[in-house]
Design a protein around this motif. Sequence first.
Motif, PDB file in Angstrom:
ATOM      1  N   LYS A   1       0.870  12.788  -0.890  1.00  0.00           N
ATOM      2  CA  LYS A   1       1.652  11.606  -1.098  1.00  0.00           C
ATOM      3  C   LYS A   1       2.456  10.973  -0.080  1.00  0.00           C
ATOM      4  CE  LYS A   1       4.035  12.582  -5.697  1.00  0.00           C
ATOM      5  NZ  LYS A   1       5.146  12.945  -6.335  1.00  0.00           N
ATOM      6  N   THR A   2       2.952  11.899   0.686  1.00  0.00           N
ATOM      7  CA  THR A   2       3.191  10.848   2.256  1.00  0.00           C
ATOM      8  C   THR A   2       2.058  10.787   3.225  1.00  0.00           C
ATOM      9  OG1 THR A   2       3.153  13.081   3.663  1.00  0.00           O
ATOM     10  CG2 THR A   2       5.421  12.063   2.652  1.00  0.00           C
ATOM     11  N   LEU A   3       0.625  11.474   3.219  1.00  0.00           N
ATOM     12  CA  LEU A   3      -0.314  10.962   4.108  1.00  0.00           C
ATOM     13  C   LEU A   3      -1.225   9.558   2.805  1.00  0.00           C
ATOM     14  CD1 LEU A   3      -2.851  10.493   5.475  1.00  0.00           C
ATOM     15  CD2 LEU A   3      -4.215  12.753   3.120  1.00  0.00           C
ATOM     16  N   ALA A   4      -0.743   9.938   1.635  1.00  0.00           N
ATOM     17  CA  ALA A   4      -1.460   8.429   1.010  1.00  0.00           C
ATOM     18  C   ALA A   4      -1.081   6.916   1.467  1.00  0.00           C
ATOM     19  CB  ALA A   4      -1.640   8.920  -0.794  1.00  0.00           C
ATOM     20  N   VAL A   5       0.583   7.400   1.477  1.00  0.00           N
ATOM     21  CA  VAL A   5       1.525   5.921   1.694  1.00  0.00           C
ATOM     22  C   VAL A   5       1.520   5.611   4.145  1.00  0.00           C
ATOM     23  CG1 VAL A   5       3.418   5.786   2.742  1.00  0.00           C
ATOM     24  CG2 VAL A   5       3.720   6.700   0.280  1.00  0.00           C
ATOM     25  N   SER A   6       1.446   6.666   4.318  1.00  0.00           N
ATOM     26  CA  SER A   6       0.326   5.889   5.309  1.00  0.00           C
ATOM     27  C   SER A   6      -1.077   5.875   6.019  1.00  0.00           C
ATOM     28  CB  SER A   6       0.381   8.379   6.440  1.00  0.00           C
ATOM     29  OG  SER A   6       0.458   7.422   7.695  1.00  0.00           O
ATOM     30  N   GLU A   7      -1.645   5.988   4.974  1.00  0.00           N
ATOM     31  CA  GLU A   7      -2.907   5.702   5.415  1.00  0.00           C
ATOM     32  C   GLU A   7      -2.029   3.759   4.347  1.00  0.00           C
ATOM     33  OE1 GLU A   7      -6.035   6.179   6.576  1.00  0.00           O
ATOM     34  OE2 GLU A   7      -5.557   8.127   7.278  1.00  0.00           O
ATOM     35  N   GLY A   8      -1.768   3.724   3.357  1.00  0.00           N
ATOM     36  CA  GLY A   8      -1.782   2.958   3.329  1.00  0.00           C
ATOM     37  C   GLY A   8      -1.386   1.536   3.885  1.00  0.00           C
ATOM     38  N   ILE A   9      -0.287   1.989   4.266  1.00  0.00           N
ATOM     39  CA  ILE A   9       0.475   1.418   5.703  1.00  0.00           C
ATOM     40  C   ILE A   9      -0.740   0.675   7.161  1.00  0.00           C
ATOM     41  CG2 ILE A   9       2.057   1.436   7.928  1.00  0.00           C
ATOM     42  CD1 ILE A   9       4.189   3.201   5.371  1.00  0.00           C
ATOM     43  N   SER A  10      -1.480   1.853   7.021  1.00  0.00           N
ATOM     44  CA  SER A  10      -2.291   1.764   8.677  1.00  0.00           C
ATOM     45  C   SER A  10      -3.426   0.786   7.717  1.00  0.00           C
ATOM     46  CB  SER A  10      -3.013   2.853   8.862  1.00  0.00           C
ATOM     47  OG  SER A  10      -3.631   2.718   9.645  1.00  0.00           O
ATOM     48  N   LEU A  11      -4.414   1.373   6.788  1.00  0.00           N
ATOM     49  CA  LEU A  11      -5.237   0.248   6.676  1.00  0.00           C
ATOM     50  C   LEU A  11      -4.743  -0.879   5.365  1.00  0.00           C
ATOM     51  CD1 LEU A  11      -7.207   3.128   4.294  1.00  0.00           C
ATOM     52  CD2 LEU A  11      -7.830   1.811   6.676  1.00  0.00           C
ATOM     53  N   GLY A  12      -3.153  -1.060   5.229  1.00  0.00           N
ATOM     54  CA  GLY A  12      -2.636  -2.193   4.570  1.00  0.00           C
ATOM     55  C   GLY A  12      -2.579  -2.920   5.858  1.00  0.00           C
ATOM     56  N   THR A  13      -2.204  -2.749   6.852  1.00  0.00           N
ATOM     57  CA  THR A  13      -2.570  -3.694   7.712  1.00  0.00           C
ATOM     58  C   THR A  13      -3.593  -4.341   8.596  1.00  0.00           C
ATOM     59  OG1 THR A  13       0.061  -2.070   8.684  1.00  0.00           O
ATOM     60  CG2 THR A  13      -1.574  -4.227  10.359  1.00  0.00           C
ATOM     61  N   GLY A  14      -4.493  -3.223   8.239  1.00  0.00           N
ATOM     62  CA  GLY A  14      -6.152  -3.927   8.972  1.00  0.00           C
ATOM     63  C   GLY A  14      -6.275  -4.771   7.531  1.00  0.00           C
ATOM     64  N   VAL A  15      -6.445  -4.728   6.342  1.00  0.00           N
ATOM     65  CA  VAL A  15      -6.636  -5.982   4.975  1.00  0.00           C
ATOM     66  C   VAL A  15      -6.200  -6.446   5.393  1.00  0.00           C
ATOM     67  CG1 VAL A  15      -6.393  -5.303   2.519  1.00  0.00           C
ATOM     68  CG2 VAL A  15      -7.050  -3.578   3.321  1.00  0.00           C
ATOM     69  N   LEU A  16      -4.561  -7.017   5.588  1.00  0.00           N
ATOM     70  CA  LEU A  16      -3.795  -7.743   4.778  1.00  0.00           C
ATOM     71  C   LEU A  16      -4.336  -8.991   6.455  1.00  0.00           C
ATOM     72  CD1 LEU A  16       0.134  -7.205   4.586  1.00  0.00           C
ATOM     73  CD2 LEU A  16      -2.006  -8.239   3.463  1.00  0.00           C
ATOM     74  N   SER A  17      -4.420  -8.611   7.804  1.00  0.00           N
ATOM     75  CA  SER A  17      -4.962  -9.024   8.838  1.00  0.00           C
ATOM     76  C   SER A  17      -6.013  -9.474   8.150  1.00  0.00           C
ATOM     77  CB  SER A  17      -4.836  -8.261  10.305  1.00  0.00           C
ATOM     78  OG  SER A  17      -5.299  -8.382  11.221  1.00  0.00           O
ATOM     79  N   ALA A  18      -6.851  -8.899   7.851  1.00  0.00           N
ATOM     80  CA  ALA A  18      -8.400  -9.228   7.664  1.00  0.00           C
ATOM     81  C   ALA A  18      -8.510 -10.747   6.875  1.00  0.00           C
ATOM     82  CB  ALA A  18      -9.326  -8.005   7.191  1.00  0.00           C
ATOM     83  N   LEU A  19      -7.817 -10.549   5.546  1.00  0.00           N
ATOM     84  CA  LEU A  19      -8.077 -11.443   4.707  1.00  0.00           C
ATOM     85  C   LEU A  19      -6.944 -13.009   5.675  1.00  0.00           C
ATOM     86  CD1 LEU A  19      -6.100 -10.080   2.034  1.00  0.00           C
ATOM     87  CD2 LEU A  19      -8.107 -10.760   2.281  1.00  0.00           C
ATOM     88  N   CYS A  20      -6.446 -12.477   6.723  1.00  0.00           N
ATOM     89  CA  CYS A  20      -5.612 -13.658   7.754  1.00  0.00           C
ATOM     90  C   CYS A  20      -7.071 -14.364   8.613  1.00  0.00           C
ATOM     91  CB  CYS A  20      -4.876 -14.044   8.224  1.00  0.00           C
ATOM     92  SG  CYS A  20      -3.784 -13.195   7.785  1.00  0.00           S
ATOM     93  N   THR A  21      -7.605 -13.719   8.346  1.00  0.00           N
ATOM     94  CA  THR A  21      -9.090 -14.487   9.136  1.00  0.00           C
ATOM     95  C   THR A  21      -9.778 -14.727   8.228  1.00  0.00           C
ATOM     96  OG1 THR A  21      -8.948 -12.158  10.178  1.00  0.00           O
ATOM     97  CG2 THR A  21      -8.401 -13.105  10.931  1.00  0.00           C
ATOM     98  N   MET A  22     -10.365 -14.499   7.814  1.00  0.00           N
ATOM     99  CA  MET A  22     -11.200 -14.437   6.212  1.00  0.00           C
ATOM    100  C   MET A  22     -12.099 -15.594   6.670  1.00  0.00           C
ATOM    101  SD  MET A  22     -11.682 -13.512   2.405  1.00  0.00           S
ATOM    102  CE  MET A  22     -10.025 -13.496   2.240  1.00  0.00           C
ATOM    103  N   GLY A  23     -13.369 -15.279   6.954  1.00  0.00           N
ATOM    104  CA  GLY A  23     -14.515 -16.725   6.900  1.00  0.00           C
ATOM    105  C   GLY A  23     -14.726 -17.461   8.922  1.00  0.00           C
ATOM    106  N   THR A  24     -14.241 -16.130   8.930  1.00  0.00           N
ATOM    107  CA  THR A  24     -13.900 -16.801  10.798  1.00  0.00           C
ATOM    108  C   THR A  24     -14.734 -16.452  11.557  1.00  0.00           C
ATOM    109  OG1 THR A  24     -12.820 -14.837  10.897  1.00  0.00           O
ATOM    110  CG2 THR A  24     -11.438 -17.685  10.263  1.00  0.00           C
ATOM    111  N   MET A  25     -16.191 -15.156  10.978  1.00  0.00           N
ATOM    112  CA  MET A  25     -17.264 -14.292  11.490  1.00  0.00           C
ATOM    113  C   MET A  25     -17.859 -15.640  11.586  1.00  0.00           C
ATOM    114  SD  MET A  25     -15.799 -12.019  12.432  1.00  0.00           S
ATOM    115  CE  MET A  25     -16.912 -10.476  13.370  1.00  0.00           C
TER     116      MET A  25
END
Length: 156
Positions: free
Chosen positions: A6-30
């Motif tokens: 559970k704690t590993l899943a939370v840790s991965e969720g925080i880390s990967l979630g940060t990346g996903v949110l950042s990617a959403l904010c930059t979508m369409g810029t490539m």
Amino acid sequence: MDETWKTLAVSEGISLGTGVLSALCTMGTMERYGMLRQPPLSPPGWVFPVVWTGLFALMGVSAWRVWQRSGGKRRRRALLLYGLQLAVNFTWPILFFRLGAYGPAFFWLLLLLALVSMMASRFWEIDPLAGALQIPYTLWLLFAAYLNLGIWLLNG
């Protein structure tokens, strides 16, 4: 589910979630990125999400390993640095890709490199493997700084 998982899943969720949110904010810029003059060794745009996904996954495991150790204040400081670098990391692609602010993005990336270096050092003191898992991230950030600087100089 076992507490460890559970704690590993939370840790991965925080880390990967940060990346996903950042990617959403930059979508369409490539597409715009692909039209910039690039320094030598510039990878195609599809490389970035692949590499970043792996790096965010490693960050999550690394932070989880530190979280699992005892250490009180030392552990809290290391994880505070982790959270701070995640926030700075989240902002860099917005500066670079979304806003096209290549100069400020370069200096922001230098700040990120300093934070990651401090974090990796603290992680290493607590759990050497957690610190070692930050090596690919640090190397990629150095490469990203080269690319950022090159793009700034070639397109600024």
